[in-house]
Motif scaffolding. Structure first.
Motif, short mmCIF file in Angstrom:
data_model
loop_
_atom_site.label_atom_id
_atom_site.label_comp_id
_atom_site.label_asym_id
_atom_site.label_seq_id
_atom_site.Cartn_x
_atom_site.Cartn_y
_atom_site.Cartn_z
N TYR A 92 0.85 -1.19 0.00
CA TYR A 92 0.00 0.00 0.00
C TYR A 92 0.89 1.24 0.00
N ASP A 93 0.32 2.37 -0.40
CA ASP A 93 1.12 3.57 -0.64
C ASP A 93 0.90 4.69 0.37
N ILE A 94 -0.34 4.85 0.82
CA ILE A 94 -0.73 6.04 1.59
C ILE A 94 -1.52 5.62 2.82
N ALA A 95 -1.29 6.34 3.92
CA ALA A 95 -2.11 6.18 5.12
C ALA A 95 -3.08 7.35 5.21
N VAL A 96 -4.33 7.05 5.61
CA VAL A 96 -5.36 8.09 5.78
C VAL A 96 -5.94 7.92 7.18
N PRO A 97 -5.18 8.30 8.22
CA PRO A 97 -5.56 8.01 9.61
C PRO A 97 -6.23 9.18 10.31
N GLY A 98 -7.34 8.90 10.97
CA GLY A 98 -8.07 9.95 11.68
C GLY A 98 -7.25 10.59 12.78
N LEU A 99 -6.39 9.80 13.45
CA LEU A 99 -5.59 10.34 14.55
C LEU A 99 -4.59 11.38 14.07
N ALA A 100 -4.29 11.39 12.78
CA ALA A 100 -3.36 12.37 12.23
C ALA A 100 -3.90 13.80 12.31
N ASN A 101 -5.20 13.97 12.55
CA ASN A 101 -5.72 15.30 12.84
C ASN A 101 -5.02 15.88 14.06
N VAL A 102 -4.81 15.04 15.07
CA VAL A 102 -4.24 15.48 16.34
C VAL A 102 -2.72 15.35 16.35
N LEU A 103 -2.20 14.22 15.85
CA LEU A 103 -0.76 13.94 15.89
C LEU A 103 -0.23 13.64 14.49
N PRO A 104 -0.25 14.61 13.60
CA PRO A 104 0.18 14.33 12.23
C PRO A 104 1.65 13.93 12.13
N GLY A 105 2.50 14.50 12.97
CA GLY A 105 3.93 14.22 12.86
C GLY A 105 4.27 12.77 13.09
N LEU A 106 3.57 12.10 13.98
CA LEU A 106 3.82 10.69 14.26
C LEU A 106 3.53 9.84 13.02
N HIS A 107 2.46 10.17 12.31
CA HIS A 107 2.11 9.41 11.11
C HIS A 107 3.05 9.73 9.95
N VAL A 108 3.49 10.97 9.85
CA VAL A 108 4.48 11.32 8.82
C VAL A 108 5.77 10.55 9.06
N ALA A 109 6.19 10.44 10.32
CA ALA A 109 7.41 9.70 10.64
C ALA A 109 7.27 8.24 10.24
N LEU A 110 6.13 7.63 10.56
CA LEU A 110 5.91 6.23 10.18
C LEU A 110 6.01 6.07 8.66
N ALA A 111 5.34 6.94 7.91
CA ALA A 111 5.35 6.82 6.45
C ALA A 111 6.75 7.02 5.88
N ARG A 112 7.50 7.94 6.45
CA ARG A 112 8.86 8.18 5.94
C ARG A 112 9.78 7.01 6.24
N HIS A 113 9.65 6.41 7.41
CA HIS A 113 10.43 5.21 7.71
C HIS A 113 10.08 4.10 6.73
N ALA A 114 8.79 3.93 6.46
CA ALA A 114 8.37 2.89 5.53
C ALA A 114 8.92 3.15 4.13
N ARG A 115 8.85 4.39 3.69
CA ARG A 115 9.34 4.75 2.35
C ARG A 115 10.84 4.45 2.23
N ALA A 116 11.57 4.62 3.35
CA ALA A 116 13.01 4.38 3.34
C ALA A 116 13.37 2.92 3.60
N GLY A 117 12.36 2.06 3.80
CA GLY A 117 12.62 0.66 4.09
C GLY A 117 13.09 0.42 5.50
N GLU A 118 12.86 1.37 6.39
CA GLU A 118 13.27 1.25 7.79
C GLU A 118 12.11 0.66 8.59
N TRP A 119 11.92 -0.65 8.44
CA TRP A 119 10.69 -1.26 8.93
C TRP A 119 10.67 -1.40 10.44
#
Length: 341
Positions: A242-269
């Motif tokens: 999958y390519d994109i996350a669309v999480p409701g909690l990102a309204n409140v804590l967007p940075g945490l979800h951005v960090a997860l997506a960037r780690h995934a994009r870099a293969g840092e599982w």
């Protein structure tokens, strides 16, 4: 989907002109609105399904919508979704839905992708709203199956095809059987993608086997975007393809979800999994003790109250007929925010 001589490139093809939402000149479908070129559909990252800030009279709070947009964009998200389920889309009036899309587009100002939902009960309403949101400047549209009367998979081809033919911006299928009471089969998604009707899917089934079916069915479709609304397993779905996350909690804590997506994009599982564990431990926010409310209402109340307490939006008002947040919700959120730090 009926045959059409229209260009199937939904990012720039010519389609029927959209009626102006508030009078004045009408831009051609697919044309860039005032304020700059449309922002392409992201191929990876985070799209935040925004809540819809409301004033105490339950009209759209455009000022709070703007501060919410700044809050999530400053964290580095790739786009926002107006009128998703998190935005209370099905409970808003037609005028408030239009006001929400307009406020979101104006606040984003071409700095990120703006997707707009189409919570329509039938194809005719979906087409009309699709043209309005395109004219207002949305970059893509999110379309579920019609509500009330669940159609067959064959009828869904006609539904999605009619909306796709009416606009010149990408259409993303919204697979949310819990609300639409019909699932979009992987085979249907593959057919719609091959027809040029959809550019991607937002999978909110919360069923892993369905995700694997979607991946297999669309693997050979160039540029097809797979987004997940399953907040408990974002890392696993990104690892699967999958390519994109669309999480409701990102309204409140967007940075945490951005960090997860960037780690995934870099293969840092391992790092992505650590962020996922943090997120899983924070989903208790949604369990707000709101008397007389459904879990859906409690979710809306908790997220809006958290944003209000953080100073992002002015009010935690919910649309009718939802129960309004009370002191028990406020205390629940205060305790949660204290743990988050």
């Amino acid at each position: 989907m009926t045959d059409s001589t229209q260009d199937d490139d939904r990012t720039g093809g010519v389609a029927a002109a959209a009626p102006a939402p508030s009078g004045g000149a009408t831009p051609a479908a697919g044309a860039a609105p005032a304020g700059g070129a449309r922002v392409p559909l992201p191929q990876s990252g985070v799209i935040v399904p925004l809540v819809t800030p409301l004033l105490p009279d339950r009209s759209v709070d455009a000022a709070s919508a703007a501060t919410l947009v700044e809050h999530v964009l400053s964290a580095g998200v790739d786009g926002v979704l107006a009128l998703g389920s998190t935005g209370e889309s099905g409970a808003l009036s037609a005028a408030d839905r239009e006001a929400s899309v307009a406020a979101t587009v104006a606040a984003v100002g071409r700095r990120a992708h703006v997707m707009a939902g189409l919570p329509a009960m039938g194809t005719a309403d979906a087409v009309a709203d699709a043209r309005r949101w395109e004219a207002l400047g949305a970059d893509s549209l999110l379309l579920a199956a019609p509500f009330v009367f669940p159609p067959s998979q064959t009828e869904l081809v006609e539904h999605f095809g009619a909306v796709a033919d009416a606009v010149g911006i990408p259409l993303v299928a919204y697979d949310v059987p819990g609300r639409a009471h019909v699932a979009l089969s992987p085979g249907l998604l593959a057919q719609l993608a091959a027809d040029g009707a959809i550019a991607g899917v937002k999978d909110s089934t919360n069923v892993l086997s369905n995700a694997q079916g979607v991946l297999a069915a669309t693997a050979q479709v160039p540029g097809f975007v797979r987004a997940t609304g399953s907040e408990e397993s974002i890392d696993g779905l990104l690892l699967s393809g999958y390519d994109i996350a669309v999480p409701g909690l990102a309204n409140v804590l967007p940075g945490l979800h951005v960090a997860l997506a960037r780690h995934a994009r870099a293969g840092e599982w391992e790092q992505a999994a650590a962020r996922q564990r943090e997120i899983a431990g924070l989903l208790g926010l949604y369990a707000a003790p709101l008397a007389g409310a459904t879990p859906t209402t409690a979710f809306f109340a908790a997220v809006k109250e958290a944003l209000r307490q953080r100073g992002v939006i002015e009010h935690a008002t919910l649309s009718a007929p939802f129960a309004q947040p009370d002191e028990a919700v406020a205390e629940h959120v205060r305790a949660w925010l204290a743990r988050v730090g």
